[in-house]
Design a protein around this motif. Structure first.
Motif, PDB file in Angstrom:
ATOM      1  N   ALA A   1       1.652  -2.133 -10.803  1.00 38.93           N
ATOM      2  CA  ALA A   1       1.278  -0.676 -10.319  1.00 38.93           C
ATOM      3  C   ALA A   1      -0.317  -0.832 -10.432  1.00 38.93           C
ATOM      4  O   ALA A   1      -0.599  -0.972 -11.566  1.00 38.93           O
ATOM      5  N   TRP A   2      -0.872  -0.430  -9.563  1.00 42.85           N
ATOM      6  CA  TRP A   2      -2.505  -0.278  -9.385  1.00 42.85           C
ATOM      7  C   TRP A   2      -2.835   1.145  -8.950  1.00 42.85           C
ATOM      8  O   TRP A   2      -2.766   1.573  -7.780  1.00 42.85           O
ATOM      9  N   ARG A   3      -3.035   2.054  -9.852  1.00 44.15           N
ATOM     10  CA  ARG A   3      -3.318   3.459  -9.740  1.00 44.15           C
ATOM     11  C   ARG A   3      -4.838   3.642  -9.133  1.00 44.15           C
ATOM     12  O   ARG A   3      -5.946   2.950  -9.672  1.00 44.15           O
ATOM     13  N   ALA A   4      -4.873   4.430  -8.034  1.00 43.04           N
ATOM     14  CA  ALA A   4      -6.413   4.563  -7.459  1.00 43.04           C
ATOM     15  C   ALA A   4      -7.297   5.164  -8.272  1.00 43.04           C
ATOM     16  O   ALA A   4      -8.394   4.777  -8.408  1.00 43.04           O
ATOM     17  N   GLU A   5      -6.582   6.254  -9.129  1.00 43.31           N
ATOM     18  CA  GLU A   5      -7.607   6.903  -9.924  1.00 43.31           C
ATOM     19  C   GLU A   5      -8.157   5.959 -11.135  1.00 43.31           C
ATOM     20  O   GLU A   5      -9.254   6.183 -11.868  1.00 43.31           O
ATOM     21  N   GLU A   6      -7.602   4.922 -11.403  1.00 37.47           N
ATOM     22  CA  GLU A   6      -8.169   3.954 -12.235  1.00 37.47           C
ATOM     23  C   GLU A   6      -8.944   2.759 -11.615  1.00 37.47           C
ATOM     24  O   GLU A   6      -9.911   2.066 -12.379  1.00 37.47           O
ATOM     25  N   ARG A   7      -9.044   2.707 -10.298  1.00 39.23           N
ATOM     26  CA  ARG A   7      -9.794   1.660  -9.646  1.00 39.23           C
ATOM     27  C   ARG A   7     -10.852   2.293  -8.655  1.00 39.23           C
ATOM     28  O   ARG A   7     -11.811   1.618  -8.588  1.00 39.23           O
ATOM     29  N   ALA A   8     -10.659   3.425  -8.347  1.00 39.80           N
ATOM     30  CA  ALA A   8     -11.622   4.000  -7.491  1.00 39.80           C
ATOM     31  C   ALA A   8     -11.660   5.648  -7.814  1.00 39.80           C
ATOM     32  O   ALA A   8     -11.066   6.364  -6.860  1.00 39.80           O
TER      33      ALA A   8
ATOM     34  N   VAL B   1       4.853  14.413  -3.333  1.00 37.14           N
ATOM     35  CA  VAL B   1       5.258  13.144  -3.513  1.00 37.14           C
ATOM     36  C   VAL B   1       4.862  12.315  -2.440  1.00 37.14           C
ATOM     37  O   VAL B   1       4.628  12.712  -1.324  1.00 37.14           O
ATOM     38  N   CYS B   2       4.363  11.038  -2.701  1.00 36.09           N
ATOM     39  CA  CYS B   2       3.702  10.041  -1.720  1.00 36.09           C
ATOM     40  C   CYS B   2       4.930   9.712  -0.610  1.00 36.09           C
ATOM     41  O   CYS B   2       6.262   9.735  -0.989  1.00 36.09           O
ATOM     42  N   LYS B   3       4.525   9.398   0.436  1.00 34.12           N
ATOM     43  CA  LYS B   3       5.595   8.796   1.391  1.00 34.12           C
ATOM     44  C   LYS B   3       6.446   7.607   0.777  1.00 34.12           C
ATOM     45  O   LYS B   3       7.772   7.869   1.112  1.00 34.12           O
ATOM     46  N   PRO B   4       5.818   6.907   0.531  1.00 35.16           N
ATOM     47  CA  PRO B   4       6.736   5.925  -0.140  1.00 35.16           C
ATOM     48  C   PRO B   4       7.825   6.152  -1.244  1.00 35.16           C
ATOM     49  O   PRO B   4       8.971   5.469  -1.384  1.00 35.16           O
ATOM     50  N   ALA B   5       7.608   7.415  -1.879  1.00 32.34           N
ATOM     51  CA  ALA B   5       8.518   7.714  -2.657  1.00 32.34           C
ATOM     52  C   ALA B   5       9.648   8.599  -2.388  1.00 32.34           C
ATOM     53  O   ALA B   5      10.612   9.093  -2.863  1.00 32.34           O
ATOM     54  N   LEU B   6       9.585   8.825  -0.958  1.00 37.05           N
ATOM     55  CA  LEU B   6      10.485   9.802  -0.334  1.00 37.05           C
ATOM     56  C   LEU B   6      11.870   9.258  -0.407  1.00 37.05           C
ATOM     57  O   LEU B   6      12.182   7.990  -0.170  1.00 37.05           O
TER      58      LEU B   6
ATOM     59  N   LEU C   1       1.025  -1.204   0.087  1.00 39.04           N
ATOM     60  CA  LEU C   1      -0.067  -0.109   0.003  1.00 39.04           C
ATOM     61  C   LEU C   1       0.954   1.234   0.034  1.00 39.04           C
ATOM     62  O   LEU C   1       1.467   1.383   0.882  1.00 39.04           O
ATOM     63  N   ALA C   2       0.894   2.066  -1.184  1.00 36.79           N
ATOM     64  CA  ALA C   2       1.733   3.236  -1.418  1.00 36.79           C
ATOM     65  C   ALA C   2       1.123   4.252  -1.638  1.00 36.79           C
ATOM     66  O   ALA C   2       1.223   5.095  -2.630  1.00 36.79           O
ATOM     67  N   GLY C   3       0.009   4.762  -0.899  1.00 41.75           N
ATOM     68  CA  GLY C   3      -0.893   5.814  -1.148  1.00 41.75           C
ATOM     69  C   GLY C   3      -0.621   7.015  -0.234  1.00 41.75           C
ATOM     70  O   GLY C   3      -1.459   7.863  -0.214  1.00 41.75           O
ATOM     71  N   GLY C   4       0.239   6.925   0.782  1.00 39.45           N
ATOM     72  CA  GLY C   4       0.162   7.779   1.921  1.00 39.45           C
ATOM     73  C   GLY C   4       0.563   9.168   1.522  1.00 39.45           C
ATOM     74  O   GLY C   4       1.317   9.450   0.710  1.00 39.45           O
ATOM     75  N   LYS C   5      -0.151  10.131   1.961  1.00 38.61           N
ATOM     76  CA  LYS C   5      -0.265  11.608   1.700  1.00 38.61           C
ATOM     77  C   LYS C   5       0.864  12.214   2.634  1.00 38.61           C
ATOM     78  O   LYS C   5       1.535  13.017   2.195  1.00 38.61           O
TER      79      LYS C   5
ATOM     80  N   VAL D   1       1.464  -2.990  -6.287  1.00 39.30           N
ATOM     81  CA  VAL D   1       1.715  -1.834  -5.380  1.00 39.30           C
ATOM     82  C   VAL D   1       0.335  -0.939  -5.630  1.00 39.30           C
ATOM     83  O   VAL D   1       0.166  -0.524  -6.895  1.00 39.30           O
ATOM     84  N   ALA D   2      -0.398  -0.767  -4.821  1.00 39.63           N
ATOM     85  CA  ALA D   2      -1.544   0.277  -4.771  1.00 39.63           C
ATOM     86  C   ALA D   2      -1.182   1.743  -4.395  1.00 39.63           C
ATOM     87  O   ALA D   2      -0.867   1.886  -3.459  1.00 39.63           O
ATOM     88  N   THR D   3      -1.209   2.425  -5.415  1.00 36.77           N
ATOM     89  CA  THR D   3      -0.814   3.754  -5.458  1.00 36.77           C
ATOM     90  C   THR D   3      -2.158   4.618  -5.237  1.00 36.77           C
ATOM     91  O   THR D   3      -3.095   4.305  -5.435  1.00 36.77           O
ATOM     92  N   GLN D   4      -2.019   6.055  -4.829  1.00 38.73           N
ATOM     93  CA  GLN D   4      -2.860   6.701  -4.624  1.00 38.73           C
ATOM     94  C   GLN D   4      -2.532   8.289  -4.760  1.00 38.73           C
ATOM     95  O   GLN D   4      -2.815   8.877  -5.628  1.00 38.73           O
ATOM     96  N   TYR D   5      -2.066   8.959  -3.742  1.00 41.62           N
ATOM     97  CA  TYR D   5      -1.585  10.182  -3.547  1.00 41.62           C
ATOM     98  C   TYR D   5      -0.285  10.407  -4.577  1.00 41.62           C
ATOM     99  O   TYR D   5       0.603   9.591  -4.130  1.00 41.62           O
ATOM    100  N   GLU D   6      -0.262  11.429  -5.184  1.00 38.56           N
ATOM    101  CA  GLU D   6       0.929  11.864  -6.158  1.00 38.56           C
ATOM    102  C   GLU D   6       1.904  10.606  -6.357  1.00 38.56           C
ATOM    103  O   GLU D   6       2.872  10.646  -5.821  1.00 38.56           O
ATOM    104  N   PRO D   7       1.267   9.929  -7.372  1.00 39.00           N
ATOM    105  CA  PRO D   7       2.121   8.586  -7.631  1.00 39.00           C
ATOM    106  C   PRO D   7       3.119   8.590  -8.438  1.00 39.00           C
ATOM    107  O   PRO D   7       3.945   7.635  -8.769  1.00 39.00           O
TER     108      PRO D   7
END
Length: 150
Positions: A92-99, A31-36, A16-20, A62-68
């Motif tokens: 990679a599963w982008r939230a904007e494509e799934r939700a 940038v999301c937390k996992p990309a720091l 889960l890689a969507g953290g704001k 990898v489920a992405t969400q915020y600033e992926p």
């Protein structure tokens, strides 16, 4: 083949890689937390991915969400490139494509919205992980301990 190796081959890790990361603002403003960045060329998500690869878990979603975008670029250049060889196959599963409307509404929702993709990977064990935790762990004993309960 040992039961431990068998389980690792039958496992898909969902990171889960969507953290704001609002508490880390301004670092996470774009940038999301996992990309720091962490330790030079590495990113926070590299810990979770390395733990999987070192545990012989080669199929990872990898489920992405915020600033992926920065995260997806890193995954492509460091994990899905020719240089990475066959270390892992990362989906990679982008939230904007799934939700599209609201993004994922928590961990269970992220897994649920990617369920068809998870099933398509034909794995019998699902390991759900965070993409922004910095630690070292071997997952095979964890899988084996859980398997022995049944």
């Amino acid at each position: 083949m040992s039961i431990t190796h068998y389980l690792a081959n039958r496992t898909v890790a969902i990171v889960l890689a969507g953290g704001k990361g609002t508490r880390l603002d301004p670092l996470t403003r774009h940038v999301c937390k996992p990309a720091l960045p962490f330790g030079g060329a590495y990113r926070c998500i590299d810990f979770s991915l390395s733990n999987c690869v070192n545990s012989c878990i080669r199929t990872i979603g990898v489920a992405t969400q915020y600033e992926p975008d920065a995260l997806l670029g890193h995954l492509w250049s460091h994990w899905n490139s020719d240089a990475a060889g066959d270390a892992a196959v990362i989906h990679a599963w982008r939230a904007e494509e799934r939700a599209a409307r609201f993004g994922y509404c928590g961990t269970a929702d992220a897994v649920y919205r990617n369920l068809s993709s998870i099933r398509g990977l034909e794995k019998s064990v699902v390991l759900v992980l965070a993409g922004d935790h910095v630690y070292n762990i071997e997952y095979r004993p964890v899988l084996e301990a859980d398997w022995c309960r049944y």
